[in-house]
Design an enzyme around this catalytic site. Structure first.
Site, PDB file in Angstrom:
ATOM      1  N   PHE A   1      15.929   0.268   4.922  1.00 29.41           N
ATOM      2  CA  PHE A   1      17.229   0.611   5.491  1.00 29.41           C
ATOM      3  C   PHE A   1      18.033   1.324   4.406  1.00 29.41           C
ATOM      4  O   PHE A   1      18.870   0.705   3.724  1.00 29.41           O
ATOM      5  CB  PHE A   1      17.961  -0.644   5.971  1.00 29.41           C
ATOM      6  CG  PHE A   1      17.326  -1.322   7.149  1.00 29.41           C
ATOM      7  CD1 PHE A   1      17.645  -0.940   8.437  1.00 29.41           C
ATOM      8  CD2 PHE A   1      16.388  -2.331   6.961  1.00 29.41           C
ATOM      9  CE1 PHE A   1      17.054  -1.565   9.534  1.00 29.41           C
ATOM     10  CE2 PHE A   1      15.794  -2.956   8.044  1.00 29.41           C
ATOM     11  CZ  PHE A   1      16.120  -2.581   9.336  1.00 29.41           C
TER      12      PHE A   1
ATOM     13  N   ILE B   1      11.034  -6.994   4.203  1.00 33.97           N
ATOM     14  CA  ILE B   1       9.598  -7.275   4.153  1.00 33.97           C
ATOM     15  C   ILE B   1       9.238  -8.110   5.380  1.00 33.97           C
ATOM     16  O   ILE B   1       9.790  -9.201   5.585  1.00 33.97           O
ATOM     17  CB  ILE B   1       9.220  -8.014   2.861  1.00 33.97           C
ATOM     18  CG1 ILE B   1       9.521  -7.131   1.638  1.00 33.97           C
ATOM     19  CG2 ILE B   1       7.760  -8.412   2.877  1.00 33.97           C
ATOM     20  CD1 ILE B   1       9.267  -7.816   0.319  1.00 33.97           C
ATOM     21  N   VAL B   2       8.297  -7.590   6.189  1.00 33.99           N
ATOM     22  CA  VAL B   2       7.944  -8.264   7.445  1.00 33.99           C
ATOM     23  C   VAL B   2       6.691  -9.115   7.272  1.00 33.99           C
ATOM     24  O   VAL B   2       6.690 -10.313   7.563  1.00 33.99           O
ATOM     25  CB  VAL B   2       7.741  -7.222   8.568  1.00 33.99           C
ATOM     26  CG1 VAL B   2       7.484  -7.931   9.894  1.00 33.99           C
ATOM     27  CG2 VAL B   2       8.945  -6.308   8.681  1.00 33.99           C
TER      28      VAL B   2
ATOM     29  N   CYS C   1       3.256  -9.974   4.559  1.00 30.42           N
ATOM     30  CA  CYS C   1       2.659  -9.847   3.230  1.00 30.42           C
ATOM     31  C   CYS C   1       1.432 -10.749   3.198  1.00 30.42           C
ATOM     32  O   CYS C   1       1.550 -11.972   3.379  1.00 30.42           O
ATOM     33  CB  CYS C   1       3.652 -10.240   2.141  1.00 30.42           C
ATOM     34  SG  CYS C   1       2.974 -10.162   0.473  1.00 30.42           S
TER      35      CYS C   1
END
Length: 823
Positions: free
Chosen positions: A549, A557-558, A560
């Site tokens: 963004f 972070i979605v 990992c």
């Protein structure tokens, strides 16, 4: 642009040709003061005629430039420099024209050129004799009588007086040409002030109802810096720097802006009588402290943005912002390409400032609002840098460097110098602390390097090699690769990228079984998301799916994950370091993620924390939220290369160990014993023992008394809040019932015969509300009095006695929990 009066100067040849303007103006002023029959018209006429003479004599300044501010300031400095370079006799002649006659009983306030030489100018070729008599009929004393008191004057003091005289003459001529009555009165006041200072040979000090700068808190500069932080601190470093440049341009424009005279604003029907009166006061202050000192070095100068605040800015902002926007449009082509963003961002900045200017509860105008010190120091440093050549200024403004060669007060000094002067002494002392010599550190670094090249066994079989080093070695050999991949709809996506995205989808689905596969596929192939892929043998073995963004200054972070077979090899750490470097390169300094219970430990090792330093409005509504997960935040430092950070720390650790080893060898040196005592010496100074200083011994200093927590110097509000919390807890304790209120005299008749200073929890609450407890000592003393009174009046076998002991222990525990107990 309408504004303050233009600076007017008498024509003065720069090439040193003959001119009578200085002499004529000075004598016209003296005639006005002494005989009283002079007039402003006569002085203006004399100035006009002398100007024609000097022009005819061959002035080197084109007439078209004489009215400009820049040319006027340059001519002032050139004239001053010319006067400073005159022979001493001509300097004394110039000073004599404004010096009182020293003859007994004479009231002449300035020597006047004799009739036959009245058209000659001492600033060019005329050098009067000391015996020439004053033309004033009431004086007739020679020139030496007017300079007798200056026999021992230094060159510096003489130049200061001559500079004040030139400033006074310029003020006089400007006063004759200005039409506005309010401005003319200010010029006349300053002229008389300088005239008196020249006569008495004192420094010009402005006193009176105007007050002393600064006139309002916070000043405009502080408010604008606060606005940059308040509105734009979440932006990337590049965008934040752009907004800083915009703010600097606005402040520069304000500092060189010529304000309208009060008479020019009388036609504005929206101004109330109170507003008009306030503006007239601020306009006078601006003239006296900011505008006139720009061309009169004898007066102390202040920057407009540093001494004025919200009141002045409100009255001029609308018209000034319109002028600034016009300047942005007209001077757009003059800006270099890399500075065009200042032009485009200026309207946005002005609108934000206008909005905060109109709000009564805006935090930027709160004197107690303080951005972080690091941000303030950085912004002040940027604000004080030299403005670029394309910086916008007002139509009649230029840099006043030519007019600032005289002495200035500390207010006019560069802000960096003032900050250094105002820094606490303890910060200065830390800079002078003992440090290791450079040659010692160099020798240690050399030893570490040699040990790596000569110790073959350690090269072949390294001790405690970090997993990070192994991963970097694999990356260097191209056994593994890191790629940022993502889907797109506006351009074709390569087959290899699609295969990697499919492989990453399988890795995330296998390692995150509780996450729906459809959701993983949706995000991995979403065009707004990207994935940092770890590729080994052309197959993805791990990755980090994220969404940047840029406008908000953070990356989410979605996912990992690393495949099970490749875990515990350092891949996860190196993946995160690559993502940090990737974000820093794009100006993003914050990482946010929702971590489940199993991942919290990993993110903590990577520098994440549960303490979120970003304001919630920055990320709320942008980041995806998950149930049973913890939001974690990592702030990135733009100067750190994270993929190299561990190696740098390890290298520093090796150097430190080598320094310790070298120091240990020095300390282990065996020295011969002392023989002085066998020779009959009763005692020796401790510092004379061989080797004592070499091992780091220093004379013992008396220890400084440690400050106690939350003592008198602490925040009073914080102290009161802590006392209220403790008092409330004590009241609710099960053993507090005997002490909740004063002991009734009708129930215990002899209590007050024995207890001279009674105390109870109710009385303490009343004292707390009245602000009696300014220190913790008072609070502790009253609480201790409750327990001591109880134990004094009651025997140890009573319930009251046991309640006092129990409640006292509880009170001490609560005080320790809040850091208020140091026993």
């Amino acid at each position: 642009m309408s504004g303050g009066p233009a600076i007017t100067l008498k024509s003065q040849p720069i090439d040193g040709s003959n001119s009578n303007s200085g002499n004529a103006a000075a004598q016209q002023q003296q005639q006005q003061q002494q005989s009283g029959n002079g007039s402003a018209a006569a002085a203006a006429s004399a100035s006009s005629s002398s100007s024609q003479q000097s022009s005819a004599a061959g002035s080197s300044v084109p007439p078209a430039q004489e009215g400009t501010r820049q040319n006027s300031l340059q001519r002032i400095q050139q004239r001053k420099q010319k006067v400073f370079n005159l022979p001493e006799a001509q300097k004394f002649a110039k000073l004599s024209m404004y010096s009182a006659c020293q003859a007994e009983g004479c009231r002449c306030t300035g020597w006047k050129t004799p009739q036959e030489n009245r058209h000659r100018d001492v600033e060019s070729s005329y050098c009067p004799e000391l015996s020439e008599e004053c033309r004033n009929a009431s004086c007739r004393h020679p020139l030496r009588s007017h300079i007798a008191h200056m026999a021992q004057i230094s060159r510096t003091s003489m130049d200061e007086l001559l500079g004040a005289i030139i400033d006074m003459e310029n003020l006089f001529m400007s006063m004759q040409r200005v039409e506005d009555d309010d401005t003319k009165k200010v010029y006349l006041y300053l002229f008389r002030l300088l005239r008196q200072c020249v006569l008495t040979r004192t420094q010009a000090v402005i006193r009176g109802p105007l007050g002393d700068p600064p006139f309002e808190s916070p000043c405009i500069t502080k408010a604008v810096l606060s606005l940059v932080f308040y509105k734009y601190h979440h932006l990337s470093s590049t965008e934040l720097q752009t907004m800083t440049e915009v703010a600097k341009t606005f402040l520069n424009f304000l500092n060189h802006y010529n304000f309208e005279s009060p008479s020019a604003r009388r036609g504005d029907l929206t101004l109330t009588h109170e507003d008009a009166s306030t503006y007239k006061i601020n306009y006078t202050r601006w003239l006296v402290f900011c505008h006139v000192p720009a061309f009169c070095n004898s007066l102390r100068q202040f920057e407009t943005s540093l001494v004025f605040g919200r009141t002045l800015l409100r009255t001029v902002f609308q018209y000034m912002s319109q002028q600034l926007k016009k300047k942005c449009i007209s001077e757009r082509d003059r800006f270099p390409e890399d500075k065009r963003s200042i032009i485009t961002q200026m309207p946005k900045f002005l609108e934000a400032l206008r909005s905060e200017l109109l709000k009564d509860d805006s935090p930027i105008w709160d004197p107690n609002y303080r951005p972080p010190n690091s941000f303030v120091m950085q912004q002040r440093k940027r604000h004080q840098e030299l403005p670029p050549t394309s910086t916008i200024t007002s139509a009649s403004s230029t840099s006043t460097s030519a007019a600032s060669s005289g002495k200035r007060s500390s207010v006019g000094e560069p802000l960096q110098k003032r900050i250094k002067k105002e820094m606490p002494e303890r910060s200065i002392s830390t800079e002078n602390q003992d440090d290791l010599p450079a040659d010692v550190v160099t020798r240690a670094m050399k030893a570490v390097a040699e040990s790596k090249t000569t110790n073959k066994s350690e090269i072949l079989f390294p001790v405690n090699v970090s997993r990070d080093e192994n991963v970097k070695a694999e990356e260097q050999k191209r056994a593994i690769e890191f790629h940022v991949v993502g889907n797109a709809v506006t351009k074709p996506v390569g087959k290899q990228t699609i295969l990697w995205l499919l492989g990453l989808q399988l890795v995330f689905a296998h390692q995150l079984p509780e996450m729906p596969r459809e959701y993983i596929s949706q995000l991995v192939f979403d065009t707004k998301h990207k994935t940092l892929a770890l590729i080994k043998e052309n197959q993805p073995i791990g990755g980090i799916c994220f969404r940047p963004f840029p406008t908000q200054g953070f990356t989410e972070i979605v996912f990992c994950a690393v495949t099970m077979a490749e875990q515990v090899k350092g891949y996860g750490t190196h993946l995160m370091n690559h993502l940090k470097d990737y974000s820093i390169q794009r100006g993003i300094k914050h990482l946010l993620t929702f971590a489940d219970c199993d991942a919290i430990g990993y993110f903590k090792k990577q520098g994440f924390s549960k303490d979120i330093k970003l304001a919630r409005p920055v990320y709320a509504g942008y980041i995806k939220e998950y149930d049973s997960a913890t939001l974690m935040h990592c702030e990135l430092h733009p100067s750190i290369v994270n993929t190299q950070f561990i190696a740098v720390i390890r290298h520093q650790s090796e150097i430190l160990k080598e320094l310790i080893a070298q120091r240990h060898n020095d300390v282990q040196k065996v020295r011969p014993g002392l023989t002085c005592f066998k020779e009959g010496v009763p005692s020796i100074p401790v510092e004379s023992i061989p080797g004592l200083r070499e091992i780091g011994w220093k004379p013992q200093m008396r220890p400084v008394r440690a400050s106690r927590p939350l003592e008198e110097s602490s925040d009073p509000e914080k102290l009161v809040t802590s006392f209220a919390s403790v008092l409330q807890s004590v009241r609710q304790h099960t053993t507090a019932w005997p002490f909740l209120r004063p002991v009734p005299a009708n129930e215990v008749p002899d209590y007050y015969d024995h207890i001279k200073f009674p105390m109870d929890l109710k009385t303490m609450g009343e004292r707390l509300k009245k602000g009696y407890y300014q220190t913790r000592r008072l609070f502790m003393a009253d609480m201790a009095r409750i327990f001591s009174n109880c134990r004094f009046y009651n025997s140890p076998d009573t319930e009251y006695y046991r309640c006092a002991n129990s409640l006292e222990r509880y009170f001490q525990t609560k005080m320790r929990e809040l850091g208020l107990w140091d026993k």
